[in-house]
Design a protein around this motif. Sequence first.
Motif, PDB file in Angstrom:
ATOM      1  N   HIS A 204       0.974  -1.189  -0.011  1.00 45.17           N
ATOM      2  CA  HIS A 204      -0.005   0.041  -0.085  1.00 45.17           C
ATOM      3  C   HIS A 204       0.722   1.155  -0.138  1.00 45.17           C
ATOM      4  CE1 HIS A 204      -3.386   2.685   1.020  1.00 45.17           C
ATOM      5  NE2 HIS A 204      -2.670   3.122   1.938  1.00 45.17           N
ATOM      6  N   ALA A 205       1.908   1.300   0.969  1.00 47.10           N
ATOM      7  CA  ALA A 205       2.872   2.563   0.927  1.00 47.10           C
ATOM      8  C   ALA A 205       3.765   2.603  -0.425  1.00 47.10           C
ATOM      9  CB  ALA A 205       3.976   2.231   2.075  1.00 47.10           C
ATOM     10  N   ILE A 206       3.963   1.434  -1.028  1.00 47.60           N
ATOM     11  CA  ILE A 206       4.643   1.413  -2.238  1.00 47.60           C
ATOM     12  C   ILE A 206       3.918   2.196  -3.275  1.00 47.60           C
ATOM     13  CG2 ILE A 206       5.429  -0.079  -4.320  1.00 47.60           C
ATOM     14  CD1 ILE A 206       6.499  -2.001  -2.057  1.00 47.60           C
ATOM     15  N   GLU A 207       2.367   1.627  -3.404  1.00 50.16           N
ATOM     16  CA  GLU A 207       1.483   2.398  -4.305  1.00 50.16           C
ATOM     17  C   GLU A 207       1.496   3.754  -4.123  1.00 50.16           C
ATOM     18  OE1 GLU A 207      -1.983   0.032  -3.801  1.00 50.16           O
ATOM     19  OE2 GLU A 207      -1.026  -1.814  -4.488  1.00 50.16           O
ATOM     20  N   ARG A 208       1.402   4.157  -2.921  1.00 53.16           N
ATOM     21  CA  ARG A 208       1.220   5.757  -2.498  1.00 53.16           C
ATOM     22  C   ARG A 208       2.473   6.570  -2.625  1.00 53.16           C
ATOM     23  NH1 ARG A 208      -2.288   7.209   1.357  1.00 53.16           N
ATOM     24  NH2 ARG A 208      -1.355   9.126   1.106  1.00 53.16           N
ATOM     25  N   PHE A 209       3.826   5.831  -3.086  1.00 50.75           N
ATOM     26  CA  PHE A 209       4.932   6.541  -2.745  1.00 50.75           C
ATOM     27  C   PHE A 209       5.311   7.485  -3.906  1.00 50.75           C
ATOM     28  CE2 PHE A 209       9.593   6.822  -4.048  1.00 50.75           C
ATOM     29  CZ  PHE A 209       9.926   7.017  -2.702  1.00 50.75           C
ATOM     30  N   PRO A 210       4.643   7.360  -5.135  1.00 50.90           N
ATOM     31  CA  PRO A 210       4.940   8.450  -6.109  1.00 50.90           C
ATOM     32  C   PRO A 210       4.134   9.718  -5.838  1.00 50.90           C
ATOM     33  CG  PRO A 210       4.573   6.384  -7.185  1.00 50.90           C
ATOM     34  CD  PRO A 210       4.016   6.050  -6.012  1.00 50.90           C
ATOM     35  N   SER A 211       3.164   9.774  -5.121  1.00 54.34           N
ATOM     36  CA  SER A 211       2.220  10.679  -4.974  1.00 54.34           C
ATOM     37  C   SER A 211       2.939  11.496  -3.622  1.00 54.34           C
ATOM     38  CB  SER A 211       0.803  10.550  -4.703  1.00 54.34           C
ATOM     39  OG  SER A 211       0.554   9.582  -3.650  1.00 54.34           O
ATOM     40  N   LEU A 212       3.667  10.828  -2.899  1.00 51.38           N
ATOM     41  CA  LEU A 212       4.155  11.386  -1.774  1.00 51.38           C
ATOM     42  C   LEU A 212       5.102  12.559  -1.795  1.00 51.38           C
ATOM     43  CD1 LEU A 212       4.887   8.333   0.482  1.00 51.38           C
ATOM     44  CD2 LEU A 212       2.862   9.842   0.520  1.00 51.38           C
ATOM     45  N   PRO A 213       5.225  13.905  -1.194  1.00 51.60           N
ATOM     46  CA  PRO A 213       5.986  14.840  -1.513  1.00 51.60           C
ATOM     47  C   PRO A 213       7.572  14.851  -1.272  1.00 51.60           C
ATOM     48  CG  PRO A 213       4.788  15.278   0.834  1.00 51.60           C
ATOM     49  CD  PRO A 213       4.510  13.813   0.156  1.00 51.60           C
ATOM     50  N   ASN A 214       8.340  15.365  -2.054  1.00 54.63           N
ATOM     51  CA  ASN A 214       9.756  15.243  -1.895  1.00 54.63           C
ATOM     52  C   ASN A 214      10.428  16.269  -0.824  1.00 54.63           C
ATOM     53  OD1 ASN A 214       9.799  13.370  -3.762  1.00 54.63           O
ATOM     54  ND2 ASN A 214       9.954  14.835  -5.466  1.00 54.63           N
ATOM     55  N   GLU A 215       9.422  17.161  -0.419  1.00 49.93           N
ATOM     56  CA  GLU A 215      10.007  18.079   0.678  1.00 49.93           C
ATOM     57  C   GLU A 215       8.774  18.598   1.578  1.00 49.93           C
ATOM     58  OE1 GLU A 215      11.343  21.345  -1.759  1.00 49.93           O
ATOM     59  OE2 GLU A 215       9.384  21.834  -2.616  1.00 49.93           O
ATOM     60  N   VAL A 216       9.065  19.233   2.642  1.00 46.62           N
ATOM     61  CA  VAL A 216       8.167  19.701   3.520  1.00 46.62           C
ATOM     62  C   VAL A 216       8.303  21.306   3.629  1.00 46.62           C
ATOM     63  CG1 VAL A 216       7.586  19.561   5.980  1.00 46.62           C
ATOM     64  CG2 VAL A 216       8.523  17.590   4.943  1.00 46.62           C
ATOM     65  N   PRO A 217       6.918  21.810   3.669  1.00 46.75           N
ATOM     66  CA  PRO A 217       7.120  23.274   3.695  1.00 46.75           C
ATOM     67  C   PRO A 217       7.342  23.686   5.002  1.00 46.75           C
ATOM     68  CG  PRO A 217       4.753  22.501   3.577  1.00 46.75           C
ATOM     69  CD  PRO A 217       5.712  21.379   3.329  1.00 46.75           C
ATOM     70  N   SER A 218       7.897  25.048   5.079  1.00 48.71           N
ATOM     71  CA  SER A 218       8.250  25.367   6.415  1.00 48.71           C
ATOM     72  C   SER A 218       7.051  25.744   7.281  1.00 48.71           C
ATOM     73  CB  SER A 218       8.860  27.072   6.264  1.00 48.71           C
ATOM     74  OG  SER A 218       9.263  27.614   7.263  1.00 48.71           O
ATOM     75  N   PHE A 219       7.438  25.404   8.660  1.00 49.36           N
ATOM     76  CA  PHE A 219       6.220  25.868   9.559  1.00 49.36           C
ATOM     77  C   PHE A 219       6.142  27.110   9.992  1.00 49.36           C
ATOM     78  CE2 PHE A 219       7.240  21.207   9.894  1.00 49.36           C
ATOM     79  CZ  PHE A 219       6.244  20.536  10.173  1.00 49.36           C
ATOM     80  N   LEU A 220       7.034  28.161   9.710  1.00 47.72           N
ATOM     81  CA  LEU A 220       7.009  29.610   9.867  1.00 47.72           C
ATOM     82  C   LEU A 220       6.120  30.294   8.829  1.00 47.72           C
ATOM     83  CD1 LEU A 220      10.796  29.940  10.700  1.00 47.72           C
ATOM     84  CD2 LEU A 220       8.901  30.020  12.458  1.00 47.72           C
ATOM     85  N   THR A 221       4.809  30.386   9.142  1.00 47.27           N
ATOM     86  CA  THR A 221       3.834  30.963   8.178  1.00 47.27           C
ATOM     87  C   THR A 221       3.307  32.239   8.861  1.00 47.27           C
ATOM     88  OG1 THR A 221       2.181  29.729   9.425  1.00 47.27           O
ATOM     89  CG2 THR A 221       3.410  28.485   7.849  1.00 47.27           C
ATOM     90  N   ALA A 222       2.893  33.040   7.811  1.00 48.29           N
ATOM     91  CA  ALA A 222       2.225  34.252   8.089  1.00 48.29           C
ATOM     92  C   ALA A 222       1.136  34.417   8.985  1.00 48.29           C
ATOM     93  CB  ALA A 222       2.046  35.134   6.824  1.00 48.29           C
ATOM     94  N   GLU A 223       0.284  33.139   8.883  1.00 46.78           N
ATOM     95  CA  GLU A 223      -0.755  32.976   9.828  1.00 46.78           C
ATOM     96  C   GLU A 223      -0.357  32.645  11.266  1.00 46.78           C
ATOM     97  OE1 GLU A 223      -0.080  30.913   7.096  1.00 46.78           O
ATOM     98  OE2 GLU A 223      -1.496  31.913   5.700  1.00 46.78           O
TER      99      GLU A 223
END
Length: 369
Positions: free
Chosen positions: A122-141
Amino acid sequence: MKGQTHSTRSIGALLQQKCDEIATTFVTMEFSRHTNVPEPQGESERSESLQDANYQLSCLAGAISADNPELFVDYVAWAKVLHTQRGVSQQAQLLDLNCLCEALRFELPAESAQTAVGFVRHAIERFPSLPNEVPSFLTAENPHAALADRYLQALMRGDRQMASRLILDAVDSGVPVQDIYLHVFQTALHEIGRLWQTKQISVAREHYCTAATQTIMSQLLPYVSSRARKNGGVVVTTCVEGDLHEIGSRMVADFLEMAGWETYYLGANTPTTSVVAELVERRAHVLGVSASISSDVSAVADLIAAVRTTPQCADIKILVGGYLFNQDRVLWLKLGADGYALDAEAAVAKAGAWLDERQGNRAQNPRWS
């Protein structure tokens, strides 16, 4: 293996029990498949590979025990960012996951292997759609974005004194301690974790920032302990055995103390027997349990079972939270807890409702006294 049941809980337990054997088989297969990568020759190199494999298998075992394939997908997503940022190709990562399937089939009984391999597939099937990076947690909100950024930069420079002054000055100027915890500490630590995951800082720098934040939290104790009149409630908060991510549990304890609770914070990696003994000695009304990753599932289940089978703990409410439960919002029901809290504020609300019920029922039921 005759007579073994094939419930996900028992399969997860079996996988955890055989982690070392499966990890050894997996590492051997992994390096034999990577034609351009020599098998690790040094003891330290092989030990590191086995350690990584054991961690991966523990996360898989936890996901199976929770009967939630998405928990293992979450681990794979984290690992994908980590390995991609370290130059490991996605083809190599997929090859490793397929090697894991082979190792599971080799080491586990057929039915158990079928379930475990299904989670990995199941994880292998999902692998291509998983992100390559994580956005910063420092946001204007973030209502305290500027303070969070300045705090983070002070920590990154190794200037703990400046980081401390920023926080104490903010509190003295009227910023609530709760806001500092949620919008400064929590945001900064999430960002520090992201920076390590994406190879922008070392693990030593990540550890320094975490330790410095714990020290600064201690400096806020006078603001925490004098915040509210005691409400009669007693709570013990802890991380389960094996979980070293303790700041979230400490934040919950401090939020509850600011709401009038008498709190006993036990910290990271606390043995189950010690938690139960503390609950009895402190005559606690609520146990707050924090868990971070899927490998913590069995430890949480064991702790809840130990509390439930201790007669002196019959009336204790068990509240769970942390990243693991935020990823699976019904896991608390599966494990037998009384409730789940998304964050520290929600924990205060849930525990407060239980305390109101307890105090309201005291006259009708002597067990509540």
